[in-house]
Scaffold this active site. Structure first.
Site, mmCIF file in Angstrom:
data_model
loop_
_atom_site.group_PDB
_atom_site.id
_atom_site.type_symbol
_atom_site.label_atom_id
_atom_site.label_comp_id
_atom_site.label_asym_id
_atom_site.label_seq_id
_atom_site.Cartn_x
_atom_site.Cartn_y
_atom_site.Cartn_z
ATOM 1 C CD GLU A 122 37.152 47.226 31.807
ATOM 2 O OE1 GLU A 122 37.979 47.009 31.670
ATOM 3 O OE2 GLU A 122 36.589 45.719 31.025
ATOM 4 N N GLY A 142 47.741 36.597 32.233
ATOM 5 C CA GLY A 142 46.408 36.693 33.045
ATOM 6 C C GLY A 142 46.074 34.939 33.468
ATOM 7 N NE ARG A 143 44.491 31.752 28.278
ATOM 8 C CZ ARG A 143 44.446 32.906 27.718
ATOM 9 N NH1 ARG A 143 44.935 34.186 27.961
ATOM 10 N NH2 ARG A 143 45.927 32.676 26.504
ATOM 11 C CG HIS A 185 16.725 20.874 42.181
ATOM 12 N ND1 HIS A 185 16.266 20.266 42.291
ATOM 13 C CD2 HIS A 185 18.472 20.558 42.646
ATOM 14 C CE1 HIS A 185 16.422 19.357 43.040
ATOM 15 N NE2 HIS A 185 17.465 19.635 43.685
ATOM 16 C CD GLU A 239 41.980 36.000 28.328
ATOM 17 O OE1 GLU A 239 40.536 35.644 28.746
ATOM 18 O OE2 GLU A 239 42.377 36.015 28.479
ATOM 19 C CE LYS A 257 42.868 43.788 28.898
ATOM 20 N NZ LYS A 257 44.228 44.089 29.395
ATOM 21 C CE LYS A 314 51.642 39.619 31.451
ATOM 22 N NZ LYS A 314 50.920 38.518 30.720
HETATM 23 C C1 G6Q Z 1 43.916 36.723 30.583
HETATM 24 C C2 G6Q Z 1 44.167 37.784 30.329
HETATM 25 C C3 G6Q Z 1 42.561 38.988 30.309
HETATM 26 C C4 G6Q Z 1 43.733 40.317 31.482
HETATM 27 C C5 G6Q Z 1 42.563 41.448 31.873
HETATM 28 C C6 G6Q Z 1 43.217 41.914 32.711
HETATM 29 O O1 G6Q Z 1 44.804 35.889 30.580
HETATM 30 O O2 G6Q Z 1 45.606 38.792 29.698
HETATM 31 O O3 G6Q Z 1 41.690 38.159 31.062
HETATM 32 O O4 G6Q Z 1 43.439 39.449 32.390
HETATM 33 O O5 G6Q Z 1 41.754 42.047 30.555
HETATM 34 O O6 G6Q Z 1 44.538 42.460 32.559
HETATM 35 P P1 G6Q Z 1 44.850 43.043 33.158
HETATM 36 O O7 G6Q Z 1 45.687 42.206 34.385
HETATM 37 O O8 G6Q Z 1 46.439 43.822 32.419
HETATM 38 O O9 G6Q Z 1 44.462 44.116 33.760
#
Ligand code: G6Q
Length: 547
Positions: free
Chosen positions: A216, A272-273, A389, A358, A509, A210
């Site tokens: 990462e 994001g989620r 199990h 989250e 982050k 986003k």
């Molecule tokens: C989701 C969070 C988080 C995010 C990641 C990746 O709701 O904000 O999990 O999706 O940190 O972020 P980017 O899409 O900006 O790389």
């Protein structure tokens, strides 16, 4: 500024629930069922292909009445309307929360800052469809003229968990001549293993972020670019044929070297989620094709409409949310297990962990007051029957109460001998055993020696929901995800917290950024951490091999 409202614990329904818990808290499900055998049929709800049996919960009709009263007193209906109307309910980021717009049909009108967002949603969906068709058919060629057979999504958190979960869940519908991989971790092993048997000529990377700044993802994307260039003779023009971006940040995408013609956008009102049905779902669409992707969106939308319009008494997300809250706040329950009896849903619990934890892992209310009640419970799980199990032992005979959501399908996607009947027998048997247990008398009647009796007794009275659907389709997956999204929102409204920000993730982050130069720097950098962190960094510096 968020509107000030009375703490939920002072509401009439909350106080009534505390009293009610005193009277019902100890009642055993055995008694609740023997007094009222009809509850097994009555305490069920159906909506758009999902069937919820919530009768094996430690509730009566009165509990439900009070929980629904609590939802009403918390203003749930207004808050649902605010979300669907595009109001900025994510107060700490001053953003609308409109994942529901991502699956609204063409022609719908949802306004944000005076602009209808639906035309742009469908414009991106159309571009994704056009792109997917070209890649899937082989019309899109790689740099050396070969068709793309491998797709690697690079993203993390919300830009990874949805795509992986959806790919695994809908693998049955996927294009089997193509390979799909997902790279999220900064641990180089993730990338190395994902590409080790792939031919760069046939490989496409989707860089999903986003913000397009996440450490990462940007590191993995840079490594991917180098891997491609190494494998394709170093011609930078290859990037355009092998890398596409999904982001809200056009500038950063361009700076990275991806042509914006190969960029699929989304918007700041998609968390994001909550983004798996935005362009973040590009890998899903490539895997299952636009038609199935649209079927999934329709499933989401149907559940959205159910949530928006159904009376709370028969509203699946509301019921699920209220039941979770009942145990969380009135029984002191810490965790909820989600147990899919469907191997394709093996990543569903991991996906739900992010969605729920989250969203509702918050300690202050919308107006910044520290809460004096528990908010989001810990969600976890594994597919059945594997979990049986291992950790089910604790659920059956441990000292904690762990409410369970069992998810199962009446028909398998692939019929293999008697497997499905046996699988489903396990679902029913587990929820029955959790609720009713095994009394000392029953254990003795089996001829068990007296000293062993206590070990073999199952107290029961352990609650569970069973969610059934006919079979796993893209449409049903959309409904299941939306069910939990809205259940999560329902809980957040009652706790009066912001389910749509994630300051804890933002903290993560930036934290590592400070240490990277101290680890990589030449000489002996001055360390100003606590004694333990300084020592760990020194240990690492001293022992790491140079190559
Ligand atoms: C989701 C969070 C988080 C995010 C990641 C990746 O709701 O904000 O999990 O999706 O940190 O972020 P980017 O899409 O900006 O790389």
């Amino acid at each position: 500024m968020a509107k000030k409202i009375l703490p939920v614990t002072k509401s009439r329904a909350w106080m009534a629930l505390i009293d009610h818990k005193k009277s019902i808290g100890r009642q055993h499900l055995r008694k609740l069922f023997s007094d009222d055998p009809g509850r097994g049929e009555r305490m069920t709800a159906k909506a758009s292909g999902l069937f919820l049996d919530y009768s094996k919960n430690r509730i009566t009709g009165q509990t439900l009445k009070l929980l629904i009263q609590l939802a009403k007193e918390s203003g749930l209906k207004n808050r649902i309307d605010s979300m669907f109307n595009g109001e900025k309910i994510n107060v700490t980021e001053d953003r609308a929360v409109l994942h529901i717009a991502l699956r609204a049909p063409r022609g719908t009108k949802i306004m944000v800052d005076g602009k209808n967002v639906i035309p742009q949603v469908h414009e991106v969906l159309d571009r994704m469809a056009d792109f997917s068709i070209r890649v899937r058919s082989g019309q899109w060629k790689g740099h050396t003229g070969k068709r793309i057979r491998n797709v690697v999504n690079i993203g993390i958190g919300g830009s990874d968990l949805g795509p992986v979960m959806a790919y695994e869940a809908l693998r049955f519908y996927s294009e089997r001549s193509m390979t799909f991989r997902f790279v999220s971790n900064i641990d180089g092993i993730d990338f190395a293993e994902a590409v080790r048997d792939l031919n760069p000529e046939e490989t496409m990377f989707i860089v999903s972020s986003k913000t397009f700044t996440t450490m990462e993802t940007m590191t993995n994307a840079q490594t991917a670019k180098e891997w491609l260039l190494n494998g394709l003779g170093g011609d930078t023009r290859a990037v355009a044929k092998h890398c596409v971006a999904v982001s809200t940040n056009e500038q950063k995408v361009t700076e990275f070297g991806i042509d914006t013609a190969n960029m699929f956008g989304f918007w700041d009102w998609v968390g994001g989620r909550y983004s798996m049905d935005s362009a973040i779902g590009l890998s899903t669409m490539l895997a299952i094709g636009p038609e199935h992707f649209h079927a999934m969106l329709n499933g989401f939308h149907e559940m959205d409409e159910h949530f928006r319009t159904a009376p709370f008494e028969s509203n699946l997300p509301v019921l699920l949310g209220l039941l979770a809250l009942w145990y969380n706040n009135f029984f002191g329950v810490q965790t909820i297990a989600v147990l899919p009896y469907e191997n394709y849903l093996k990543r569903f619990p991991a996906y739900l962990q992010q969605l729920t934890m989250e969203s509702n892992g918050k300690h202050v209310t919308l107006d910044g007051k520290k809460v004096n009640y528990n908010t989001g419970p810990i969600y976890w799980g594994e597919p059945g029957t594997n979990g049986q199990h291992s950790f089910y032992q604790l659920i059956h005979q441990g000292t904690r109460m762990i409410p369970c959501d069992f998810i199962a399908f009446v028909n398998p996607l692939i019929k293999v001998g008697r497997h499905h009947d046996i699988l489903l027998s396990n679902v029913f048997a587990q929820s029955e055993a959790l609720a009713f247990g095994k009394t000392p008398a029953q254990v003795r009647a089996e001829g068990t020696s007296e000293w062993l009796v206590p070990h073999r007794v199952f107290e029961g009275n352990r609650p569970s929901n069973v969610i059934l659907a006919d079979h796993l389709t893209p449409d049903i997956l959309g409904k299941l995800v939306a069910l939990y999204e809205h259940s999560t929102f329902t809980q957040s409204v009652i706790w009066n917290i912001d389910a749509f920000d994630q300051w804890g993730v933002e903290l993560g982050k930036v934290l590592a950024q400070r240490i990277i130069p101290e680890i990589e720097g030449k000489g002996s950098p001055k360390l100003n951490h606590d004694g333990s962190t300084n020592n760990l960094i020194q240990h690492y510096r001293k022992n790491k091999k140079l190559n």
